[in-house]
Scaffold this active site. Structure first.
Site, PDB file in Angstrom:
ATOM      1  N   ALA A  52      23.733  64.358  49.930  1.00  0.00           N
ATOM      2  CA  ALA A  52      22.868  65.199  50.753  1.00  0.00           C
ATOM      3  C   ALA A  52      23.331  65.207  52.201  1.00  0.00           C
ATOM      4  CB  ALA A  52      21.423  64.708  50.660  1.00  0.00           C
ATOM      5  N   GLU A  53      23.693  64.043  52.749  1.00  0.00           N
ATOM      6  CA  GLU A  53      24.238  63.985  54.101  1.00  0.00           C
ATOM      7  C   GLU A  53      25.297  62.907  54.233  1.00  0.00           C
ATOM      8  OE1 GLU A  53      21.128  66.745  55.459  1.00  0.00           O
ATOM      9  OE2 GLU A  53      20.961  64.969  54.203  1.00  0.00           O
ATOM     10  N   THR A  54      26.258  63.208  55.091  1.00  0.00           N
ATOM     11  CA  THR A  54      27.196  62.216  55.590  1.00  0.00           C
ATOM     12  C   THR A  54      27.004  62.144  57.096  1.00  0.00           C
ATOM     13  OG1 THR A  54      28.828  62.618  53.838  1.00  0.00           O
ATOM     14  CG2 THR A  54      29.631  61.613  55.883  1.00  0.00           C
TER      15      THR A  54
END
Length: 275
Positions: A52-54
């Site tokens: 979903a996020e880095t």
């Protein structure tokens, strides 16, 4: 930086006390070079991670600067990846003695505090909600569930309120419809059974059909439920397949919220030749 430059990478599960649950995020410290990689390279790394996020962070004179990428876009605010980055700073990389750190970001200064019980607490700006004057047809068509009680619009998301937790659990969204809704994503919420409120978060517009646990969505949820329930300390659960649990608080002036959670380390690794 030379072509042989390598970077450490961590993957962590946020807003959970159990590994393989909560919301996974990758964190890449850039503090050895203390400068950003090119934007397209950070976006490519996030796409390769397919989480979903880095999050990427560097040092600043006042603390740290953080940026977040989904597999397809850079975003202005992300809760779970900030919580995960706080864990990396506190326990794996910088290991500061103080119990509070500050990240500069596109959403202004964000603090992460370390509690004595092992929880981390985000201090984020509260969202401002208003009743949605225009409701995109794809919103009701795409959620495919009971009729909602209310529909609101915050800075980036629509928020759809249902009567019961069962209503939220029963939603079977059509993401081909929801991707056309002009927003970062759609929050759905209702009173909880064993917590104050529950939610789910759908964001096909940002490359994430259903986010496991969405810290930033709670900047919208906390002010709403604090007003509805006439209390400032709240507990919350996100009802994704992985699930997550949060301790929440609305500040006395109503402009900021505390979002508390736990983090579990999944892996440590190295990215090679990413210049």
């Amino acid at each position: 930086m030379t072509p042989s430059t390598s970077f450490r990478i961590y993957q962590l599960d946020a807003f959970t006390d159990l590994l393989y649950t909560g919301n996974p995020a990758a964190v890449v410290p850039l503090t050895d070079q203390n400068e950003w990689l090119p934007d397209d390279r950070m976006q490519a790394i996030a796409a390769e991670n397919n989480l979903a996020e880095t999050a990427f962070y560097i040092r600043t004179e006042t603390g740290y600067h953080i940026r977040w990428f989904t597999p397809t876009v850079e975003v202005d605010l992300c809760g779970h990846a900030t919580l995960a980055t706080g864990y990396v700073v506190f326990f794996l990389e910088e290991k500061p003695e103080e119990a509070k750190i500050t990240f500069d970001s596109k959403s202004g200064p964000l603090t992460v505090c370390r509690d004595s019980d092992g929880w981390l607490v985000l201090d984020f700006p509260a969202d401002v909600l208003h009743k949605a004057a225009v409701q995109p047809p794809a919103l009701s068509a795409g959620l495919r569930g009971p009729k909602p009680l209310e529909i609101h619009k915050g800075k980036t998301d629509f928020m759809v309120v249902y009567a019961t937790q069962a209503d939220v659990e029963a939603l079977a969204p059509d993401f081909r419809e929801l991707v056309t809704v002009p927003a970062r994503g759609i929050i759905v919420t209702a009173p909880g059974i064993d917590v104050d409120f529950v939610s789910r978060f759908f964001a096909p517009q940002s490359g994430i059909d259903e986010d496991p646990v969405t810290g930033s969505a709670h900047t919208t949820l906390i002010p709403y439920w604090a007003d509805k329930l006439a209390k400032t300390d709240l507990t919350a659960r996100q009802l994704s397949a992985r699930g997550g649990y949060l301790r929440c608080k609305l500040h006395s002036d109503g402009t900021r919220v505390d979002i508390g959670g736990q983090v579990q380390l999944y892996l440590k690794g190295e990215l090679a030749n990413h210049v």
